[in-house]
Enzyme design. Structure first.
Site, short mmCIF file in Angstrom:
data_model
loop_
_atom_site.label_atom_id
_atom_site.label_comp_id
_atom_site.label_asym_id
_atom_site.label_seq_id
_atom_site.Cartn_x
_atom_site.Cartn_y
_atom_site.Cartn_z
N GLU A 294 0.69 -1.68 -0.13
CA GLU A 294 -0.37 0.28 -0.19
C GLU A 294 1.02 1.13 -0.02
OE1 GLU A 294 -3.52 -0.74 2.09
OE2 GLU A 294 -4.00 1.21 2.91
N HIS A 323 8.02 -27.23 0.75
CA HIS A 323 6.45 -28.05 0.23
C HIS A 323 5.85 -28.10 -1.34
CE1 HIS A 323 8.99 -30.42 2.37
NE2 HIS A 323 9.12 -30.20 3.51
N LYS A 436 -13.21 2.69 -1.23
CA LYS A 436 -13.71 3.05 -0.21
C LYS A 436 -14.70 3.84 -0.43
CE LYS A 436 -10.96 2.54 3.51
NZ LYS A 436 -10.37 3.51 4.52
O1 PA5 Z 1 -3.53 1.96 5.49
C1 PA5 Z 1 -4.19 2.19 5.25
O2 PA5 Z 1 -4.20 3.30 5.62
C2 PA5 Z 1 -5.39 1.06 4.94
O3 PA5 Z 1 -5.11 -0.25 5.22
C3 PA5 Z 1 -6.03 1.20 6.58
O4 PA5 Z 1 -5.50 0.78 7.43
C4 PA5 Z 1 -7.68 0.66 5.85
O5 PA5 Z 1 -8.17 1.26 4.83
C5 PA5 Z 1 -8.54 1.09 7.35
O6 PA5 Z 1 -8.55 2.33 7.65
P1 PA5 Z 1 -9.55 2.95 9.21
O7 PA5 Z 1 -8.66 2.42 10.31
O8 PA5 Z 1 -9.72 4.19 8.53
O9 PA5 Z 1 -10.91 1.86 9.21
#
Ligand code: PA5
Length: 466
Positions: A294, A323, A436
Site C-alpha cells: 500500500e 513443499h 471506499k
Molecule cells: O493503511 C491504511 O491507511 C489502510 O489500510 C487502512 O488502515 C484501512 O483502510 C482501514 O482504515 P480505517 O482505520 O480508517 O478504518
C-alpha cells in the site's frame, strides 16, 4: 539492537551476476543520502508521526494499562473489529507474543492464565460473523472498534451488528461499557457515535496512517488487554529506530535493505517474498505485505510523473512452503527477493526422541524440532544462493516484546526509505480510498450520488459475460 541482518545473498560477488554489484552503493550514494535525509527530516511531521510513537513517555500509558487489565479480569472474550492497518498490526503481534493456541485452551486454563479468548475480526464474511456469535457469550465479551477514519464501512457494519446484539443481551446502559473505540479524536462517524453512546475512547494521532499505526493505541489497547508488555514493545521499537537514524548505510539495516530491494526491482525482481521460519512470525508477513504494497504501489512520483512503481509482496512460511513454493523460487523466473525471518532460540523446543526400532530415522535423533526448522532454513538459503537467487535473512535471537518491537520499527523505516528513494508518496493510498468511496456510493450513502453515477456508467460489455 538485537536483530541481525545478513544480506550476503543479495550481492553479486556471493550469488553471481543476478545479484547486486557492491559498487552500486557508491554509485547511488547521493540518492541514498537524499532518501535518508528526507525521512529523517520528516520524523514526527505530517504523516510521519508514527516515528515518534516509541519515544513517548511510557508512564503516560499507565492509566490505559490499568483500565485494560480490569477488562482482562472480567472478559471471557475480547474482540477487535477493524480492517487493514487497524487489524494487521494487532494480528501480527498477538500471533508472535501470545500462546498461538490460546483460543483452543479450555476455560479452566484460560482462567488460571487470567486471559480472555481473543478474536480479531478483519472481514465482513457473514459466515465468519455467524461463527463468532456461536462462540462468544456477549455478557462477558468486550469489543474494541478500531478505525482511524471512523468511516470504514466494514468496521461500522460489524459494530452495528454487535452493538445491537449487545443492547438486546444486556440493555443499553450496560452495553456501552462493553465497547471501546479507537479512532481519530474529534473526527468521523465512530468518534461521534462513541461520544453519543459514552464509549471509552482512545485516539490515533492525526499523522499516524493505518499501516503505520501498530504502536499507537490501535495496537497498544488490545495488547494491554491481553497482558502484553507494551512498554517493552515500544522500547524495542525505539532501539531499532535509533539504528535506523544512523546515516551510514552499512550500519542502518532499514536503509540498506530498502536500497537493496530498490536495486533488485531495477534488475526485474518485482516480487518480495516474506518467509518466516517460525509460526509465531507467520502474520508478520501480512503486516509486511500491507505496508510494502500500500505504501510503495503508486502511479505517480512526487513530481507528478507516471511511474507505476511497487514491488509485489508475497507470503510464504518455512518450512511449510518449502513443499509448495520453493521450487518456483529456485528455478522459476528471476523476479523475486526472499526475506527469511529466522529465530535463534524457540521459547519452547521439542526434542526428537530416538527409537531403537526405527533406524531409518537415525539422522533425526538427538535433534530438536527447532534445530530441524533452522537447518531447513539454512538449507533453503543455500539452495537459493546456489541457484543465484537473491535473499536476505533477518534473525531474532528470540521472539519477545523487544524483538517484535524492533521488527515492526524496521519494517516501517524500510518502507519509508524505499518510498523516499523511489520519490513517491509513501503515506497515501488513493487506490484504497477510491474503492471506499465506490462502496459508499453503491450502498446509497448521502453525498455520493455523483460517484454512484460514475460507478454505474463504467463500461461493461454484454458480450463478455458467461
Ligand atoms: O493503511 C491504511 O491507511 C489502510 O489500510 C487502512 O488502515 C484501512 O483502510 C482501514 O482504515 P480505517 O482505520 O480508517 O478504518
Amino acid at each position: 539492537m538485537k536483530l541481525r541482518f545478513d544480506y550476503n545473498n543479495m550481492m553479486a560477488d556471493v550469488i553471481g551476476d543476478r545479484g547486486i554489484d557492491a559498487g552500486k552503493l557508491g554509485e547511488n550514494a547521493g540518492r541514498i543520502g537524499a532518501a535518508f535525509e528526507d525521512v529523517l527530516a520528516n520524523c514526527g511531521k505530517g504523516w510521519q508521526e508514527w516515528s515518534e510513537l516509541p519515544y513517548i513517555d511510557y508512564s503516560s500509558l499507565d492509566g490505559m494499562i490499568a483500565k485494560m487489565s480490569e477488562i482482562r479480569k472480567k472478559a471471557s472474550a475480547f474482540v477487535v473489529l477493524g480492517i487493514g492497518g487497524s487489524a494487521l498490526g494487532p494480528i501480527s503481534v498477538v500471533q508472535a507474543l501470545l500462546d498461538m493456541r490460546l483460543n483452543e485452551q479450555p476455560a479452566s486454563a484460560l482462567k488460571s492464565a487470567g486471559l480472555p479468548k481473543l478474536y480479531i475480526e478483519d472481514n465482513i464474511d457473514p459466515e465468519r460473523m455467524h461463527g463468532l456469535l456461536g462462540l462468544i457469550d456477549l455478557k462477558t465479551t468486550y469489543f474494541n472498534v478500531i478505525t482511524k477514519s471512523g468511516e470504514t464501512s466494514e468496521t461500522l457494519a460489524q459494530f452495528l451488528v454487535l452493538y445491537d446484539l449487545m443492547k438486546k443481551a444486556v440493555g443499553k446502559e450496560e452495553a456501552r461499557k462493553h465497547f471501546i473505540a479507537t479512532t481519530t479524536i474529534g473526527k468521523g462517524t465512530l468518534y461521534a457515535l462513541a461520544q453519543k453512546e459514552g464509549f471509552d475512547t482512545y485516539g490515533i494521532g492525526p499523522g499516524v496512517g493505518g499501516r503505520f499505526s501498530v504502536l499507537s493505541n490501535v495496537g497498544l489497547v488490545p495488547f494491554a488487554v491481553m497482558g502484553i508488555d507494551i512498554k517493552k514493545l515500544l522500547a524495542g521499537a525505539k532501539e531499532m529506530s535509533e539504528a535506523c537514524r544512523v546515516s551510514d548505510i552499512k550500519k542502518n539495516p532499514a536503509l540498506m535493505t530498502a536500497f537493496l530491494q530498490c536495486m533488485a526491482m531495477e534488475k526485474g525482481a518485482n516480487i518480495s517474498v516474506m518467509m518466516p521460519y517460525a509460526d509465531s512470525l507467520k502474520y508478520m508477513s501480512d503486516f509486511y505485505c500491507q505496508i510494502w504494497a500500500e505504501s510503495l504501489g503508486k502511479a505517480k512520483d512526487k513530481d507528478g510523473k507516471t511511474v507505476n512503481v511497487g514491488q509485489t509482496p508475497a507470503k510464504a512460511l518455512g518450512v511449510t512452503d518449502q513443499h509448495s513454493q520453493v521450487q518456483l523460487y529456485t528455478e522459476g523466473p528471476y523476479d523475486k527477493v526472499v526475506t527469511f525471518l529466522a529465530v535463534d532460540k524457540f521459547r519452547n523446543d521439542v526434542a526428537i526422541p530416538s527409537d531403537p526400532d526405527i533406524d531409518a530415522c537415525d539422522f533425526l535423533k538427538g535433534h530438536t524440532m527447532g534445530e530441524l526448522l533452522n537447518a531447513e532454513r539454512v538449507a533453503t538459503e543455500y539452495a537459493l544462493r546456489k541457484a543465484g537467487r537473491m535473499s536476505f535473512t533477518v534473525t531474532l535471537p528470540e521472539v519477545n516484546e523487544e524483538t517484535v518491537g524492533e521488527l515492526l520499527a524496521y519494517y516501517m523505516y524500510e518502507t519509508a526509505f524505499a518510498g523516499a528513494y523511489l520519490n513517491i508518496n509513501t503515506f497515501n493510498q488513493p487506490g484504497v480510498e477510491e474503492g471506499k468511496k465506490a462502496t459508499f456510493a453503491m450502498l446509497g450513502r448521502k453525498g455520493y450520488e455523483e460517484k454512484l453515477a460514475e460507478v454505474r456508467s463504467a463500461a461493461k460489455k454484454p458480450e463478455y459475460y458467461i
